[in-house]
Scaffold this motif. Structure first.
Motif, PDB file in Angstrom:
ATOM      1  N   LYS A 138       0.855  -1.261  -0.054  1.00 56.36           N
ATOM      2  CA  LYS A 138       0.051  -0.069  -0.095  1.00 56.36           C
ATOM      3  C   LYS A 138       0.881   1.142  -0.014  1.00 56.36           C
ATOM      4  O   LYS A 138       0.575   2.083  -0.711  1.00 56.36           O
ATOM      5  CB  LYS A 138      -0.965  -0.060   1.429  1.00 56.36           C
ATOM      6  N   ALA A 139       1.860   1.481   0.642  1.00 55.50           N
ATOM      7  CA  ALA A 139       3.011   2.452   0.900  1.00 55.50           C
ATOM      8  C   ALA A 139       3.267   2.670  -0.453  1.00 55.50           C
ATOM      9  O   ALA A 139       3.646   3.804  -1.049  1.00 55.50           O
ATOM     10  CB  ALA A 139       3.895   2.181   2.067  1.00 55.50           C
ATOM     11  N   MET A 140       3.843   1.778  -1.250  1.00 57.76           N
ATOM     12  CA  MET A 140       4.568   1.765  -2.736  1.00 57.76           C
ATOM     13  C   MET A 140       3.542   2.337  -3.506  1.00 57.76           C
ATOM     14  O   MET A 140       3.433   3.171  -4.285  1.00 57.76           O
ATOM     15  CB  MET A 140       5.033   0.508  -3.044  1.00 57.76           C
ATOM     16  N   ALA A 141       1.990   1.791  -3.555  1.00 59.55           N
ATOM     17  CA  ALA A 141       1.148   2.069  -4.213  1.00 59.55           C
ATOM     18  C   ALA A 141       0.725   3.844  -4.114  1.00 59.55           C
ATOM     19  O   ALA A 141       0.248   4.193  -5.004  1.00 59.55           O
ATOM     20  CB  ALA A 141      -0.247   1.272  -4.307  1.00 59.55           C
ATOM     21  N   ASP A 142       0.689   4.093  -2.839  1.00 56.40           N
ATOM     22  CA  ASP A 142       0.467   5.422  -2.662  1.00 56.40           C
ATOM     23  C   ASP A 142       1.378   6.653  -3.214  1.00 56.40           C
ATOM     24  O   ASP A 142       1.276   7.666  -3.648  1.00 56.40           O
ATOM     25  CB  ASP A 142       0.571   5.661  -0.936  1.00 56.40           C
ATOM     26  N   LYS A 143       2.787   5.940  -3.493  1.00 51.75           N
ATOM     27  CA  LYS A 143       3.783   6.868  -4.109  1.00 51.75           C
ATOM     28  C   LYS A 143       3.818   6.663  -5.601  1.00 51.75           C
ATOM     29  O   LYS A 143       4.514   7.278  -6.271  1.00 51.75           O
ATOM     30  CB  LYS A 143       5.155   6.178  -3.522  1.00 51.75           C
ATOM     31  N   GLU A 144       2.789   5.962  -6.120  1.00 58.61           N
ATOM     32  CA  GLU A 144       2.782   5.841  -7.486  1.00 58.61           C
ATOM     33  C   GLU A 144       2.108   7.094  -8.278  1.00 58.61           C
ATOM     34  O   GLU A 144       0.994   7.590  -7.306  1.00 58.61           O
ATOM     35  CB  GLU A 144       1.933   4.500  -7.894  1.00 58.61           C
ATOM     36  N   THR A 190      13.106   5.188   1.548  1.00 57.09           N
ATOM     37  CA  THR A 190      14.138   6.001   1.885  1.00 57.09           C
ATOM     38  C   THR A 190      15.184   5.091   2.690  1.00 57.09           C
ATOM     39  O   THR A 190      14.862   4.561   3.856  1.00 57.09           O
ATOM     40  CB  THR A 190      13.772   7.234   2.860  1.00 57.09           C
ATOM     41  N   PRO A 191      16.419   5.114   2.399  1.00 57.98           N
ATOM     42  CA  PRO A 191      17.501   4.330   3.194  1.00 57.98           C
ATOM     43  C   PRO A 191      17.588   4.853   4.583  1.00 57.98           C
ATOM     44  O   PRO A 191      17.652   6.267   4.673  1.00 57.98           O
ATOM     45  CB  PRO A 191      18.769   4.402   2.443  1.00 57.98           C
ATOM     46  N   PHE A 196      19.858   6.433   7.121  1.00 61.77           N
ATOM     47  CA  PHE A 196      21.036   7.263   7.151  1.00 61.77           C
ATOM     48  C   PHE A 196      21.772   7.512   8.404  1.00 61.77           C
ATOM     49  O   PHE A 196      22.736   8.086   8.709  1.00 61.77           O
ATOM     50  CB  PHE A 196      20.975   8.734   6.290  1.00 61.77           C
ATOM     51  N   GLY A 197      20.962   7.185   9.640  1.00 63.71           N
ATOM     52  CA  GLY A 197      21.355   7.381  11.030  1.00 63.71           C
ATOM     53  C   GLY A 197      20.354   8.155  11.623  1.00 63.71           C
ATOM     54  O   GLY A 197      19.648   8.848  11.026  1.00 63.71           O
ATOM     55  N   ALA A 198      20.440   8.087  13.023  1.00 66.81           N
ATOM     56  CA  ALA A 198      19.279   8.869  13.797  1.00 66.81           C
ATOM     57  C   ALA A 198      19.425  10.141  13.493  1.00 66.81           C
ATOM     58  O   ALA A 198      18.326  11.051  13.651  1.00 66.81           O
ATOM     59  CB  ALA A 198      19.397   8.426  15.125  1.00 66.81           C
ATOM     60  N   LYS A 199      20.666  10.717  13.545  1.00 61.79           N
ATOM     61  CA  LYS A 199      20.792  12.259  13.248  1.00 61.79           C
ATOM     62  C   LYS A 199      20.465  12.796  12.053  1.00 61.79           C
ATOM     63  O   LYS A 199      20.280  14.171  11.872  1.00 61.79           O
ATOM     64  CB  LYS A 199      22.256  12.580  13.444  1.00 61.79           C
ATOM     65  N   LEU A 200      20.000  12.247  11.005  1.00 64.17           N
ATOM     66  CA  LEU A 200      19.468  12.821   9.579  1.00 64.17           C
ATOM     67  C   LEU A 200      18.216  12.757   9.512  1.00 64.17           C
ATOM     68  O   LEU A 200      17.704  11.463   9.381  1.00 64.17           O
ATOM     69  CB  LEU A 200      20.353  12.185   8.683  1.00 64.17           C
ATOM     70  N   ASN A 201      17.673  13.622   9.277  1.00 66.12           N
ATOM     71  CA  ASN A 201      16.031  13.785   9.043  1.00 66.12           C
ATOM     72  C   ASN A 201      15.882  13.834   7.450  1.00 66.12           C
ATOM     73  O   ASN A 201      16.164  14.361   6.676  1.00 66.12           O
ATOM     74  CB  ASN A 201      15.643  15.215   9.494  1.00 66.12           C
ATOM     75  N   THR A 202      15.074  12.595   7.234  1.00 68.86           N
ATOM     76  CA  THR A 202      14.818  12.315   5.849  1.00 68.86           C
ATOM     77  C   THR A 202      13.296  12.180   5.519  1.00 68.86           C
ATOM     78  O   THR A 202      12.735  11.801   4.558  1.00 68.86           O
ATOM     79  CB  THR A 202      15.474  10.914   5.228  1.00 68.86           C
ATOM     80  N   ASP A 203      12.555  12.823   6.612  1.00 71.12           N
ATOM     81  CA  ASP A 203      11.088  12.808   6.319  1.00 71.12           C
ATOM     82  C   ASP A 203      10.579  13.571   4.981  1.00 71.12           C
ATOM     83  O   ASP A 203       9.262  13.242   4.621  1.00 71.12           O
ATOM     84  CB  ASP A 203      10.643  13.756   7.645  1.00 71.12           C
ATOM     85  N   TYR A 204      11.362  14.502   4.478  1.00 73.92           N
ATOM     86  CA  TYR A 204      11.167  15.157   3.288  1.00 73.92           C
ATOM     87  C   TYR A 204      11.189  14.229   1.899  1.00 73.92           C
ATOM     88  O   TYR A 204      10.931  14.498   1.087  1.00 73.92           O
ATOM     89  CB  TYR A 204      11.837  16.586   3.099  1.00 73.92           C
ATOM     90  N   ILE A 205      11.657  13.091   2.048  1.00 76.40           N
ATOM     91  CA  ILE A 205      12.014  12.146   1.102  1.00 76.40           C
ATOM     92  C   ILE A 205      10.924  11.107   1.034  1.00 76.40           C
ATOM     93  O   ILE A 205      10.930  10.493   2.028  1.00 76.40           O
ATOM     94  CB  ILE A 205      13.285  11.485   1.104  1.00 76.40           C
ATOM     95  N   LEU A 206      10.074  10.944   0.013  1.00 79.22           N
ATOM     96  CA  LEU A 206       9.087   9.916  -0.214  1.00 79.22           C
ATOM     97  C   LEU A 206       9.677   8.528  -0.482  1.00 79.22           C
ATOM     98  O   LEU A 206       9.131   7.576   0.301  1.00 79.22           O
ATOM     99  CB  LEU A 206       7.957  10.404  -1.281  1.00 79.22           C
ATOM    100  N   GLY A 207      10.562   8.549  -1.148  1.00 78.00           N
ATOM    101  CA  GLY A 207      11.107   7.466  -1.530  1.00 78.00           C
ATOM    102  C   GLY A 207      12.193   7.533  -2.751  1.00 78.00           C
ATOM    103  O   GLY A 207      12.237   8.662  -3.128  1.00 78.00           O
ATOM    104  N   MET A 208      12.879   6.648  -3.087  1.00 76.33           N
ATOM    105  CA  MET A 208      13.663   6.455  -4.285  1.00 76.33           C
ATOM    106  C   MET A 208      13.076   5.882  -5.593  1.00 76.33           C
ATOM    107  O   MET A 208      12.935   4.526  -5.276  1.00 76.33           O
ATOM    108  CB  MET A 208      15.095   5.638  -3.587  1.00 76.33           C
ATOM    109  N   ILE A 224      15.051  11.150  -6.643  1.00 75.60           N
ATOM    110  CA  ILE A 224      14.625  11.111  -5.275  1.00 75.60           C
ATOM    111  C   ILE A 224      13.260  12.032  -5.218  1.00 75.60           C
ATOM    112  O   ILE A 224      13.279  12.823  -5.809  1.00 75.60           O
ATOM    113  CB  ILE A 224      15.969  11.966  -4.443  1.00 75.60           C
ATOM    114  N   LEU A 225      12.372  11.085  -4.618  1.00 81.82           N
ATOM    115  CA  LEU A 225      10.908  11.707  -4.817  1.00 81.82           C
ATOM    116  C   LEU A 225      10.915  12.546  -3.607  1.00 81.82           C
ATOM    117  O   LEU A 225      10.998  11.883  -2.424  1.00 81.82           O
ATOM    118  CB  LEU A 225      10.103  10.561  -4.607  1.00 81.82           C
TER     119      LEU A 225
END
Length: 170
Positions: free
Chosen positions: A13-19, A126-127, A129-141, A150-151
């Motif tokens: 479902k998560a993948m389909a949402d990004k389609e 999104t891979p 990258f460790g706890a200190k890096l905020n990647t909330d703005y990346i939907l996926g690759m 980078i979506l």
């Protein structure tokens, strides 16, 4: 076993949402995409009125057919080096959702590439990258034609405080 099936269903479902369709653009030789549903329009560079006392990534405001729209440089927002604007540099006007409703902002990108139809199965999470890096703005690759795009979740690129600042600027 039911728990595993449920987890798999959530992943599908998560993948389909990004389609969907994404406008792709380049920043510093990397390709990014924003859902076409978030794009209001694409305009060439135009005079930007600077606003004092704003963060470096806030370039200022533009007058777009009588509406004042704040403009940010996505390169600077992502901590990349600033470059001189070229004839390919443009402003993508996007609509972002925040607590105050829908806000229009312009984002400066190096160049717009194309509109791609991204399938859910081509999007990976999104891979980490460790706890200190905020990647909330990346939907996926998105894996497209042997490369990765980078979506972006444009609603998450700016914090609520930064969006509030842009609302005041405009």
């Amino acid at each position: 076993m039911a728990k595993l099936a449920e987890t798999m269903d959530q992943a599908v479902k998560a993948m389909a949402d990004k389609e969907g369709k994404y406008l792709t653009f380049s920043l510093a030789n990397e390709e990014y995409g924003i859902s076409i549903l978030k794009i209001k329009e694409i305009i060439g560079m135009m005079p930007i009125t600077t606003v004092p006392q704003t963060p470096e990534f806030v370039k200022g405001v533009i007058n777009l057919r009588g509406k004042v729209i704040p403009v940010i440089d996505l390169r600077l927002r992502f901590g990349m080096d600033a470059i001189d604007y070229t004839e390919r540099t443009c402003i993508i006007v996007v609509e972002i959702e925040c607590h105050a409703g829908i806000v229009q902002i312009g984002i400066v990108v190096d160049a717009v590439s194309e509109v791609l139809n991204v399938k859910g199965e081509d999007v990976e999470e999104t891979p980490a990258f460790g706890a200190k890096l905020n990647t909330d703005y990346i939907l996926g690759m998105a894996k497209i034609e042997g490369g990765v795009k980078i979506l972006l979740d444009i609603d998450q690129v700016l914090s609520e405080g930064e969006i509030g600042l842009l609302e005041k600027v405009a």
